[in-house]
Design an enzyme around this catalytic site. Structure first.
Site, PDB file in Angstrom:
ATOM      1  N   HIS A   1       2.638  -1.287   0.320  1.00 46.42           N
ATOM      2  CA  HIS A   1       1.171  -0.514   0.017  1.00 46.42           C
ATOM      3  C   HIS A   1       0.548  -0.245   1.316  1.00 46.42           C
ATOM      4  O   HIS A   1      -0.078  -1.030   1.661  1.00 46.42           O
ATOM      5  CB  HIS A   1       0.693  -1.883  -0.869  1.00 46.42           C
ATOM      6  CG  HIS A   1      -0.806  -1.292  -1.539  1.00 46.42           C
ATOM      7  ND1 HIS A   1      -1.858  -2.009  -1.588  1.00 46.42           N
ATOM      8  CD2 HIS A   1      -1.022  -0.209  -1.722  1.00 46.42           C
ATOM      9  CE1 HIS A   1      -2.811  -1.591  -1.976  1.00 46.42           C
ATOM     10  NE2 HIS A   1      -2.575  -0.304  -2.094  1.00 46.42           N
TER      11      HIS A   1
ATOM     12  N   ASN B   1      -6.847  -5.604  -3.045  1.00 46.59           N
ATOM     13  CA  ASN B   1      -7.539  -5.123  -4.340  1.00 46.59           C
ATOM     14  C   ASN B   1      -7.771  -6.075  -5.220  1.00 46.59           C
ATOM     15  O   ASN B   1      -8.860  -5.920  -5.933  1.00 46.59           O
ATOM     16  CB  ASN B   1      -6.543  -3.928  -4.976  1.00 46.59           C
ATOM     17  CG  ASN B   1      -6.727  -2.725  -4.150  1.00 46.59           C
ATOM     18  OD1 ASN B   1      -7.484  -2.378  -3.228  1.00 46.59           O
ATOM     19  ND2 ASN B   1      -5.668  -1.685  -4.218  1.00 46.59           N
TER      20      ASN B   1
ATOM     21  N   SER C   1      -0.128   0.320  -6.155  1.00 45.70           N
ATOM     22  CA  SER C   1      -1.306  -0.605  -5.631  1.00 45.70           C
ATOM     23  C   SER C   1      -1.580  -1.686  -6.425  1.00 45.70           C
ATOM     24  O   SER C   1      -2.324  -2.464  -6.266  1.00 45.70           O
ATOM     25  CB  SER C   1      -2.431   0.350  -5.326  1.00 45.70           C
ATOM     26  OG  SER C   1      -2.982   0.928  -6.378  1.00 45.70           O
TER      27      SER C   1
ATOM     28  N   GLU D   1       0.165  -3.568   3.186  1.00 47.92           N
ATOM     29  CA  GLU D   1       0.637  -4.721   2.413  1.00 47.92           C
ATOM     30  C   GLU D   1       2.010  -4.686   2.105  1.00 47.92           C
ATOM     31  O   GLU D   1       2.676  -3.738   1.626  1.00 47.92           O
ATOM     32  CB  GLU D   1       0.105  -4.926   1.162  1.00 47.92           C
ATOM     33  CG  GLU D   1      -1.617  -5.396   1.502  1.00 47.92           C
ATOM     34  CD  GLU D   1      -2.408  -5.672   0.031  1.00 47.92           C
ATOM     35  OE1 GLU D   1      -3.106  -6.743   0.110  1.00 47.92           O
ATOM     36  OE2 GLU D   1      -2.011  -4.819  -1.216  1.00 47.92           O
TER      37      GLU D   1
END
Ligand code: CAA
Length: 710
Positions: A430, A480, A409, A442
């Site tokens: 991800h 993120n 991540s 992702e």
């Protein structure tokens, strides 16, 4: 007659065929073609029945969504449906694939309906911020009753053909070719001497629906308080229960127009197209085909690894799950069984389906067992040295052409790829936790990831029923990386004077599914601590960091798993309660920064958190880490609980006006420091009076013309 609608004669039956790929949407030429075809059939004395079918994979999937917001063009869909219903010649709609929205409304205008056994029908307009505006709210209750109509119109979920038969929405199911079945049904109508049977002439079954309507109203107001369309859907169905058809249709039209004008409709339609656009790879060379994926493997049987393995089992793909020893493996397999068992208990999965899916998950402890896998996804601990070991071993055992994916991540995918001799076969996948539930994926494109591998990764996303979005390599990728900015500002608000309840409350009122502090308590404060430590080590020293989270961690208050974090929790209960130990920590954090605690207003709270997202999003766009502004929206809508009725952070910024966003960003920059350095793209677009979406469209246009230049 328009080429989108054809009329053919089969003896006494007129066959009307709609042919408007890809989904036979009811664009203006189709509406016009339908009017002309039905009028021509009616005028032909030889024609005694009409069969309406669609070419391609599906019946009509609805109004043409691209036309929303454009000036209306005659004939309108309600006119088309009324013309069909009022015709003297009996008609049958033959449904295969999906009959959605305006598509089902056209079918309800026909006098009879048959559906292929695998077809689905529904009125999903509410998901686009609308209500069925071509008689759906008046005709469906007349066939299926108020309860079922509310379920379908307010919930927006399509139902299968068998249920549609039970609910009297269709008259018969068929297998095989729609044209054959439709002609045979029309012939039967003729043989039995059956004439037109108009839905609009029926009365709504059942006597007292007021209670049902009131209950639905209360439920919607409680569950989705900020949404505009659902309450209007209910009002339209309510009109059907007390007004004759013509008046009910007029009321439906008024309510439809209100929805059409609502900004929520614009945002939800944006979200619809953004999701479809996200599946496309901008620079994909023609002829690049995805590799076939027949078997998969997952390394690591933690929560994430098991969740990913279940995604494959759910899609019917055999998957091996590798753990380091037999004991860890048995724990992982048990976790897989328990996850399914919870679904069985909830009634969303049958016992038999659970066993079938579990049979697709094979536990292994030896890397040699991965030799035949077409795709391997690593989901081990987030540590580069561990990733190195895994990828070197995969490189040694996996067959040529296997795709080696990492679920990291935040770590550098290019570095991970370099641990193998085939970096072109390495890609990031991800998943978001819980992987078997969350829709977002992702797809991380490394420097050397080949186009074929990228295309395969996107195809896998579709097969797993995920919303896959291409992102580039950077710390945190898109989601993120932006979340870090958002969460940090939420923390700073605690130091300025807010409580977690106030921040979470303001963001929930805005529409976020959860507030940032409730999310942190859920995922565990120790996770963020590891990220903060890394960030502090690599980010410039002059940047100030918030400290409340560190104080909680130091006190062992790690969130729900310890029963206390930003909030306190009673055992076995996830309701957030006040944590009395927090107030002195907030006071101390403010004092340390020399801040006098103040009451903060909701708008300030929302802007501070959301504009941090937008400013970072603008940087991500300019760096080319996201392909499009709308991709960022898709990521936030599907992975972070951003409200769809606001379209996503970039669309929301566009709708506010980028000059307004920039003014606040500049003010925060001056007052709060360098975290708020305005993104150059935001400054440029604000100065030019443009939006992210206009910038995206212009960039796409220029890329297209560069590609087509000789
Ligand atoms: N109008 C215009 N374009 C549409 C469309 C519509 N109603 N439905 C789908 N499309 C387009 C998509 O944008 C996509 O285009 P690109 O290939 O250019 O990206 C293409 O059709 C294929 O769509 P999907 O990728 O979604 O294909 P799928 O096979 O996964 O799903 C589907 C097909 C189930 C029909 C899905 O597209 C869908 O749910 N469509 C929307 C259905 C809908 O909401 N209908 C109601 C419309 S509102 C209405 O009808 C109002 C009214 O009463 C007046």
């Amino acid at each position: 007659m328009a080429e989108f609608v054809r009329l053919q004669r089969h003896g006494a039956i007129a066959l009307i065929v709609i042919d408007n790929p890809p989904v036979n949407a009811l664009s203006q030429p189709v509406r016009q073609g339908l009017c002309q075809a039905f009028q021509a059939a009616e005028a032909d004395p030889e024609v005694r029945a009409v069969t309406l079918v669609c070419a391609g994979n599906t019946f009509i999937a609805g109004a043409d969504i691209k036309e929303f917001g454009q000036p209306p063009q005659a004939p309108s869909l309600p006119e088309v449906v009324s013309l069909i219903e009022n015709s003297q010649t009996p008609s049958v709609a033959v449904i295969h694939g999906t009959a959605l929205g305006g598509g089902l409304e056209v079918a309800l205008g026909c006098h009879y309906r048959i559906a292929r056994a695998d077809a689905r029908v529904g009125l999903p307009e509410v998901k686009l911020g609308l209500l069925p505006g071509a008689g759906g709210t008046q005709r469906l209750p007349r066939l299926a009753g108020v309860e079922q109509a509310l379920e379908m119109i307010v919930g927006g979920q399509p139902i299968g053909a068998a249920e549609a038969l039970e609910q009297h929405i269709v008259d018969q199911l068929f297998e095989g070719d729609p044209v054959e079945a439709g002609l045979a049904y029309a012939q039967r109508l003729l043989d039995e001497g059956r004439g037109p049977r108009r839905t609009g002439e029926l009365s709504v079954p059942g006597t007292d629906s007021a209670e049902l309507i009131a209950a639905r109203h209360a439920e919607v107001a409680r569950r989705t308080p900020g949404l505009f369309a659902p309450l209007r859907c209910i009002a339209a169905v309510e009109a059907a229960t007390r007004l004759p058809l013509a008046e009910g249709l007029a009321r439906e039209r008024e309510l439809f127009a209100e929805c059409l004008d609502s900004p929520q409709r614009g945002a939800l339609v944006h979200a619809f197209f953004a999701e479809r656009q996200a599946g496309k790879i901008d620079d994909l060379a023609p002829g690049v085909e995805p590799r076939p994926i027949r078997t998969a493997a997952v390394i690591g049987g933690g929560t994430m690894g098991v969740g990913i393995a279940l995604c494959f089992a759910n899609a019917g793909v055999p998957v091996k799950l590798l753990e380091i020893n037999e004991e860890a493996l048995q724990r992982a397999l048990q976790r897989a069984r328990e996850t399914y068992a919870a679904s069985v208990r909830r009634g969303s999965l049958s016992e038999q389906a659970m066993e079938q899916r579990l049979a697709l998950v094979k536990g292994v402890t030896d890397y040699a067992a991965l030799a035949d896998a077409d795709l391997v996804i690593e989901a081990v601990f987030e540590d580069m040295a561990v990733k190195q070991q895994v990828f070197e071993r995969l490189d040694a055992v996996c067959k040529p052409g296997a795709i080696l994916a990492s679920n990291t991540s935040s770590l550098d995918l290019n570095q991970i790829a370099a641990f193998t001799r085939r970096p072109e076969d390495v890609v990031g996948l991800h998943f978001f936790s819980p992987a078997n539930v969350m829709r977002l994926l992702e797809v991380v494109r490394g420097e050397k990831t080949s186009q074929e591998v990228l295309a395969t990764a996107m195809a896998i996303g579709k097969r797993l029923k995920k919303v896959a979005v291409v992102v580039g390599v950077c710390d945190g990728f898109v989601g993120n990386r932006m979340l870090f900015q958002y969460g940090r500002e939420a923390e700073f608000l605690l130091e300025e004077g807010a409580t977690p309840q106030q921040v979470d409350g303001a963001l929930r009122t805005f529409g976020m599914a959860m507030g940032p502090f409730a999310v942190r308590d859920l995922s565990g404060l120790d996770i963020g601590q590891a990220i903060r430590k890394r960030q502090r080590a690599i980010l410039p020293a002059q940047l100030e960091f918030p400290t409340v989270a560190d104080r909680l961690c130091a006190a062992g208050m790690l969130g729900q798993k310890t029963g206390v974090g930003y909030y306190r929790y009673e055992p076995g209960n996830r309701t957030p309660l006040d944590n009395p130990a927090l107030a002195p920590m907030l006071e101390a954090a403010s004092r340390e920064k020399g801040l006098e605690r103040k009451t903060l207003d909701e708008r300030y709270i929302v802007e501070r958190c959301l504009f941090a997202l937008v400013n970072e999003g603008a940087k991500i766009l300019e760096e080319g880490i996201a392909q499009r502004a709308s991709d960022i929206d898709v990521i936030y809508l599907n992975g972070y609980g951003f409200p769809a009725f606001r379209g996503g952070p970039m669309y929301y910024a566009d709708s506010l006006g980028l000059d307004k966003v920039l003014a606040r960003v500049r003010e925060l920059h001056a007052r709060c420091g360098d975290w708020w350095q305005p993104a150059p793209l935001l400054e440029r677009l604000a100065a030019e009076g443009r939006t992210f979406s206009q910038w995206q469209a212009a960039r796409l246009q220029s890329e297209r013309s560069t590609r087509s230049a000789p």
